[in-house]
Motif scaffolding. Structure first.
Motif, short mmCIF file in Angstrom:
data_model
loop_
_atom_site.label_atom_id
_atom_site.label_comp_id
_atom_site.label_asym_id
_atom_site.label_seq_id
_atom_site.Cartn_x
_atom_site.Cartn_y
_atom_site.Cartn_z
N GLY A 186 -0.64 -9.33 -16.96
CA GLY A 186 0.20 -8.31 -17.57
C GLY A 186 0.05 -6.95 -16.93
N ASN A 187 -1.06 -6.71 -16.23
CA ASN A 187 -1.30 -5.42 -15.58
C ASN A 187 -1.01 -5.45 -14.08
N ALA A 188 -0.48 -6.57 -13.60
CA ALA A 188 -0.23 -6.71 -12.16
C ALA A 188 0.72 -5.64 -11.64
N GLY A 189 1.79 -5.38 -12.39
CA GLY A 189 2.76 -4.39 -11.96
C GLY A 189 2.16 -3.01 -11.87
N LEU A 190 1.31 -2.67 -12.83
CA LEU A 190 0.65 -1.36 -12.82
C LEU A 190 -0.20 -1.19 -11.58
N VAL A 191 -1.10 -2.13 -11.31
CA VAL A 191 -2.04 -1.94 -10.20
C VAL A 191 -1.31 -2.00 -8.85
N ARG A 192 -0.24 -2.77 -8.78
CA ARG A 192 0.55 -2.76 -7.54
C ARG A 192 1.19 -1.38 -7.33
N SER A 193 1.65 -0.78 -8.41
CA SER A 193 2.27 0.55 -8.29
C SER A 193 1.25 1.60 -7.86
N LEU A 194 -0.03 1.33 -8.09
CA LEU A 194 -1.09 2.25 -7.72
C LEU A 194 -1.59 2.03 -6.30
N GLY A 195 -1.14 0.94 -5.67
CA GLY A 195 -1.52 0.71 -4.29
C GLY A 195 -2.20 -0.60 -3.99
N ALA A 196 -2.36 -1.46 -4.99
CA ALA A 196 -2.98 -2.76 -4.73
C ALA A 196 -2.06 -3.61 -3.85
N ASP A 197 -2.63 -4.18 -2.79
CA ASP A 197 -1.87 -5.06 -1.91
C ASP A 197 -1.80 -6.48 -2.44
N ARG A 198 -2.79 -6.86 -3.21
CA ARG A 198 -2.87 -8.22 -3.75
C ARG A 198 -3.48 -8.15 -5.14
N VAL A 199 -3.04 -9.02 -6.03
CA VAL A 199 -3.55 -9.04 -7.40
C VAL A 199 -4.04 -10.45 -7.72
N ILE A 200 -5.23 -10.52 -8.29
CA ILE A 200 -5.77 -11.79 -8.78
C ILE A 200 -5.81 -11.71 -10.30
N ASP A 201 -5.12 -12.63 -10.95
CA ASP A 201 -5.10 -12.69 -12.41
C ASP A 201 -6.34 -13.45 -12.86
N TYR A 202 -7.28 -12.73 -13.47
CA TYR A 202 -8.54 -13.36 -13.85
C TYR A 202 -8.37 -14.39 -14.97
N THR A 203 -7.22 -14.36 -15.65
CA THR A 203 -7.00 -15.34 -16.71
C THR A 203 -6.61 -16.70 -16.16
N THR A 204 -6.21 -16.75 -14.88
CA THR A 204 -5.79 -18.02 -14.29
C THR A 204 -6.58 -18.40 -13.04
N ALA A 205 -7.36 -17.48 -12.49
CA ALA A 205 -8.09 -17.77 -11.25
C ALA A 205 -9.45 -17.09 -11.28
N ASP A 206 -10.47 -17.74 -10.71
CA ASP A 206 -11.81 -17.17 -10.57
C ASP A 206 -11.92 -16.55 -9.18
N PHE A 207 -11.92 -15.22 -9.13
CA PHE A 207 -11.90 -14.54 -7.83
C PHE A 207 -13.16 -14.80 -7.02
N THR A 208 -14.25 -15.19 -7.68
CA THR A 208 -15.49 -15.44 -6.94
C THR A 208 -15.46 -16.77 -6.20
N ARG A 209 -14.48 -17.61 -6.49
CA ARG A 209 -14.39 -18.91 -5.83
C ARG A 209 -13.41 -18.91 -4.65
N GLU A 210 -12.80 -17.76 -4.41
CA GLU A 210 -11.85 -17.70 -3.31
C GLU A 210 -12.57 -17.49 -1.97
N ALA A 211 -11.87 -17.79 -0.90
CA ALA A 211 -12.49 -17.75 0.43
C ALA A 211 -12.55 -16.34 1.01
N ASP A 212 -11.77 -15.42 0.50
CA ASP A 212 -11.72 -14.08 1.08
C ASP A 212 -13.04 -13.34 0.91
N ARG A 213 -13.36 -12.52 1.91
CA ARG A 213 -14.56 -11.68 1.88
C ARG A 213 -14.14 -10.23 2.06
N TYR A 214 -14.95 -9.31 1.54
CA TYR A 214 -14.55 -7.91 1.47
C TYR A 214 -15.63 -6.99 2.02
#
Length: 357
Positions: free
Chosen positions: A200-228
């Motif tokens: 529900g907050n995806a639109g907000l954070v994209r408007s603030l400059g987020a290039d990608r959004v992970i919805d924590y209610t449907t995905a576990d961001f710690t299990r993804e392959a990306d590194r930061y």
């Protein structure tokens, strides 16, 4: 920082006072002595402030694991030691104490009070050497207040890492006051920003400059392959062992909310992993606040206001923050004459959960 001067200038003021720890209803509007500025202090007539996650934790003593005893030294053991909450303010300098040269009466200012609190009142004293800066003329007091807590906290934490235009940054809790500020500051630096928030907050954070959004209610961001290069954790709901693998070699973990183990072990974890681990409180400066204020004044940093309440309705504001669903900031409009509030949250419409920073 100095403690709040409660010496009277011959009058009283309204303030939101809590005399015991507990739910939103422990906060009551009372008449208390109006403070007077001491040496090196300015007296600010508060026009706006916010109710933050820090106010929630202080009011309820719902603090990260292991820090309750330590936090009690500041907050109080049985009853509140500092009875007026509020870590941020925007207002007008009404008087100055001896030795003040940086400000004069009539200056419009914004300030981060930090752990000394006191912002939920009509007046507060602030040291001229603390995190205080002039308010941009084109910002309303309400918008200026929203810039302070999240902006200076995000700026202070990001300054602990190497934030470059080539950096990749993940922000956990991206829609809160600190998270939304971190997204914006990282984006303005040219970094690629991944925001973790609800759908529900995806639109907000994209408007603030987020290039990608992970919805924590449907995905576990710690299990993804990306590194930061930088992970900013504004929630404190993921253990170190799951966060550390997300960080590239030589990168940084910035834990805005951390338990005692996270704070105590930050240095040893840094040595062991070769990654910069920062946890718990970090120092902040007036220049960091001024940086964010300049960005907001130039229209580059967006104030994020969820809802606005009058000071007289501050218990309702606390009640809304307690739901853990605020987006950005909940503003308190401080005014002598009552004005119609923007929103009154139902006492029973949401369950309570710990809000992110």
């Amino acid at each position: 920082m100095t403690t709040m001067n409660t010496g009277s200038q011959g009058g009283t003021m309204r303030a939101a006072v809590y005399r015991r720890f507990g739910g939103p209803d422990v906060v009551r509007i009372e008449q208390v002595p109006k403070p007077s500025p001491g040496t090196g202090e300015v007296l600010v007539k508060v026009h706006a402030t916010t109710v933050s996650a820090a106010d929630y934790r202080s009011r309820t003593k719902d603090v990260p694991k292991g820090v309750k005893l330590l936090s009690s030294l500041t907050l109080g053991f049985v009853r509140p030691r500092l009875r007026i909450l509020g870590m941020d303010i925007a207002g007008v300098v009404e008087a100055v104490g001896p030795g003040v040269s940086a400000f004069r009466p009539g200056d419009e200012v914004m300030a981060m009070l930090g752990g000394r609190f006191g912002g939920h009142a009509e007046y507060v004293t602030v040291s001229q050497d603390s995190a205080i800066t002039r308010k941009p003329a084109n910002l309303s007091f309400e918008d200026a207040a929203t810039v302070v807590f999240g902006g200076i906290t995000a700026r202070a934490f990001l300054d602990q890492a190497t934030l470059t235009a080539s950096a990749s940054v993940l922000v956990n809790g991206a829609s809160g006051a600190v998270g939304s500020a971190a997204v914006q500051l990282a984006h303005l630096a040219g970094a690629h920003v991944t925001a973790v928030t609800s759908g529900g907050n995806a639109g907000l954070v994209r408007s603030l400059g987020a290039d990608r959004v992970i919805d924590y209610t449907t995905a576990d961001f710690t299990r993804e392959a990306d590194r930061y290069d930088i992970v900013v954790d504004c929630v404190g709901n993921v253990e170190f062992g799951r966060l550390e693998p997300l960080i590239k070699p030589g990168g940084a973990l910035l834990s805005v909310i951390a338990d005692l183990a996270g704070v105590v072990q930050a240095r040893s974890r840094s040595r062991r992993t070769g990654k910069r681990i920062t946890a718990g409180n970090v120092p902040f400066t007036s220049e960091q606040l001024a940086q964010v204020a300049r960005l907001a004044g130039a229209g580059l940093f967006q104030p994020v206001v969820d809802r606005t309440f009058d000071l007289s309705d501050i218990a309702d504001a606390h009640r809304y923050v307690d739901t853990g669903r605020k987006r950005g900031n909940v503003v308190i409009r401080v005014a002598t004459a009552p004005v119609q509030r923007t929103f009154v949250e139902s006492r029973s419409s949401h369950t309570t959960r710990r809000p992110p920073a």
